[in-house]
Design an enzyme around this catalytic site. Structure first.
Site, PDB file in Angstrom:
ATOM      1  N   LYS A 102       0.821  -1.202   0.000  1.00  9.50           N
ATOM      2  CA  LYS A 102       0.000   0.000   0.000  1.00  9.50           C
ATOM      3  C   LYS A 102       0.862   1.261   0.000  1.00  9.50           C
ATOM      4  CE  LYS A 102      -3.926  -2.208   0.351  1.00  9.50           C
ATOM      5  NZ  LYS A 102      -4.923  -2.218  -0.737  1.00  9.50           N
TER       6      LYS A 102
ATOM      7  N   ASP B 134      -0.080  -0.050  -4.718  1.00  4.12           N
ATOM      8  CA  ASP B 134      -1.513   0.238  -4.660  1.00  4.12           C
ATOM      9  C   ASP B 134      -1.766   1.548  -3.927  1.00  4.12           C
ATOM     10  OD1 ASP B 134      -4.235   0.129  -4.620  1.00  4.12           O
ATOM     11  OD2 ASP B 134      -4.387  -1.717  -3.443  1.00  4.12           O
TER      12      ASP B 134
ATOM     13  N   GLU C 293      -1.601   0.492  -8.983  1.00  2.00           N
ATOM     14  CA  GLU C 293      -3.024   0.183  -8.846  1.00  2.00           C
ATOM     15  C   GLU C 293      -3.794   1.385  -8.293  1.00  2.00           C
ATOM     16  OE1 GLU C 293      -5.690  -3.185  -6.494  1.00  2.00           O
ATOM     17  OE2 GLU C 293      -3.674  -3.660  -7.233  1.00  2.00           O
TER      18      GLU C 293
ATOM     19  N   GLU D  44     -11.355  -2.977  -8.768  1.00  2.50           N
ATOM     20  CA  GLU D  44     -11.982  -3.543  -7.575  1.00  2.50           C
ATOM     21  C   GLU D  44     -13.264  -2.807  -7.189  1.00  2.50           C
ATOM     22  OE1 GLU D  44     -10.264  -2.094  -3.528  1.00  2.50           O
ATOM     23  OE2 GLU D  44      -8.542  -2.404  -4.838  1.00  2.50           O
TER      24      GLU D  44
ATOM     25  N   ASP E 114     -13.740  -7.840  -9.035  1.00  2.00           N
ATOM     26  CA  ASP E 114     -13.862  -8.653  -7.823  1.00  2.00           C
ATOM     27  C   ASP E 114     -15.168  -9.436  -7.932  1.00  2.00           C
ATOM     28  OD1 ASP E 114     -14.571  -9.453  -5.101  1.00  2.00           O
ATOM     29  OD2 ASP E 114     -12.924  -8.165  -4.460  1.00  2.00           O
TER      30      ASP E 114
ATOM     31  N   HIS F 112      -9.365  -8.870  -8.512  1.00  2.00           N
ATOM     32  CA  HIS F 112      -9.153  -8.434  -7.136  1.00  2.00           C
ATOM     33  C   HIS F 112      -9.739  -9.498  -6.211  1.00  2.00           C
ATOM     34  CE1 HIS F 112     -10.487  -6.102  -3.497  1.00  2.00           C
ATOM     35  NE2 HIS F 112      -9.272  -5.606  -3.619  1.00  2.00           N
TER      36      HIS F 112
ATOM     37  N   GLU G 105      -4.381 -12.818  -6.658  1.00  2.43           N
ATOM     38  CA  GLU G 105      -4.130 -12.031  -5.453  1.00  2.43           C
ATOM     39  C   GLU G 105      -4.321 -12.910  -4.219  1.00  2.43           C
ATOM     40  OE1 GLU G 105      -5.197  -7.739  -3.403  1.00  2.43           O
ATOM     41  OE2 GLU G 105      -6.448  -8.465  -5.050  1.00  2.43           O
TER      42      GLU G 105
END
Length: 381
Positions: A170, A198, A224, A249, A272, A299, A333
């Site tokens: 992140k 991300d 991302e 996502e 997702d 995702h 993932e």
């Protein structure tokens, strides 16, 4: 063979709450629990299929129960006309959100129940098995309450020791923080690892560009959600950043992904299954990605039912445009944050075997729900 009918559908909210100091998340904020709304679908033949919707909102559970009334006695037809009819009739609700996630959870449960009825894995129903094993990237490096950099680095060392060849971390906490976290990841994971960064849409386009300019030296596999998924003009402004872009996502149904793919605003699309409308919609999105020669990597951040559905989906996605020599893996993932909904709800959770996640051979989604764990994690509404 007579196609079985749906006898009953039940919404089951589940939750794994954390102590305040154990909360983790992204630049957008921390989560204090992992939550989902499961669907338990039983056919007139007594076969049970499971689905999962994102989050454990009361609204999602209510919508599942409303849909259940209209589907009682219906034939077991995953992604059938009922889903298209729902999307068309419900267009006033919005193009995404709880009603799409609720319908998608029922769709996943239908696929599971149909696979179990026929005695075959869902990936056979989705088009056939294209791979026996999936290459996972670890989704980790989360934002925490104190953001201790030493613990962040220790977590990356553990992932490297576990054999992951790709790791997502992140960012989005500021330019200096972005560089420090990316540099640490590259130093620990080495030059050959895929480092995926991300931002969770926490920047404006100009801020994202400034950060990406400084991150390019670390050769990220993708960036991302550098901007909000709604900021389509911002995505267009970032197309010349020189780094692959990924998103999806927070995008719903094939219609949400249509322009994202056709206008080539991203290089990797990430639907997702627990949000986008279920397995059928995710399969269509995968076909759209293949049509426009865009990479596909769903995702996966829910519980074990959503994880199992994603494994079945990826097991049926063909390699393209290459055949024998893909330049990069078709990534799965593999969230490594604390999550009992992923680790405890199935009798056999998905784990790494020689650096891979194996595609199960069992019928339906290939998992069995641990009823004791379900009772422990269930939330009474």
């Amino acid at each position: 063979m007579t196609v079985p009918q749906i006898a009953r559908i039940e919404a089951v909210a589940v939750r794994d709450a954390f102590a305040p100091d154990d909360a983790y998340g992204s630049a957008r904020g921390l989560v204090h629990a992992r939550a989902a709304t499961l669907v338990r679908l039983e056919t007139t033949d007594g076969v049970v299929g499971w689905g999962e919707a994102w989050g454990s909102s009361r609204a999602t559970a209510v919508l599942i129960e409303e849909l259940a009334g209209g589907l009682a006695g219906a034939r077991l037809e995953p992604s059938g006309s009922w889903l298209t009819r729902l999307f068309n009739q419900g267009y006033h609700h919005s193009s995404g959100g709880h009603h799409i996630a609720a319908a998608g959870a029922i769709d996943i449960a239908m696929w599971d129940a149909l696979g179990r009825t026929l005695g075959v894995p869902v990936h056979v129903l989705l088009g056939g098995r294209t791979r026996d094993r999936l290459t996972p990237y670890a989704s980790a490096g989360y934002v925490t309450r104190d953001n201790d950099h030493g613990r962040f680095a220790d977590g990356l060392r553990e992932l490297a020791a576990d054999g992951y060849t790709g790791v997502k971390i992140k960012l989005g906490l500021g330019f200096d923080s972005d560089v420090a976290r990316a540099r640490t990841a590259r130093e620990i994971l080495g030059p050959d690892a895929a480092i995926l960064l991300d931002f969770n849409g926490n920047y404006t386009a100009d801020q994202a560009r400034r950060s990406i300019d400084r991150l390019r030296e670390f050769a990220p596999g993708w960036i991302e959600e550098p901007v909000s998924p709604d900021d389509r003009s911002g995505w267009a402004l970032l197309r010349g950043c020189g780094v692959p872009l990924a998103a999806g996502e927070a995008v719903y149904t094939r219609y949400g992904f249509r322009d994202l793919i056709a206008e080539r605003l991203v290089d990797v699309v990430q639907p997702d299954v627990s949000k986008c409308g279920g397995l059928g919609e995710a399969r269509v999105i995968a076909h759209l990605a293949q049509t426009w020669n865009v990479r596909f990597s769903p995702h996966v951040w829910g519980g074990v039912v959503a994880q199992a559905a994603s494994v079945q989906l990826l097991a049926a996605v063909p390699d393209y445009p290459h055949v024998d020599h893909p330049a990069e893996p078709l990534w799965l993932e593999h969230d490594r944050g604390r999550n009992a909904l992923r680790d405890d709800l199935a009798t056999r959770p998905f784990t790494l075997v020689d650096g891979a996640v194996m595609v199960p051979d069992g019928p339906g989604l290939g998992i069995e729900i641990d009823e004791d764990a379900l009772d422990r994690l269930r939330v009474d509404r």
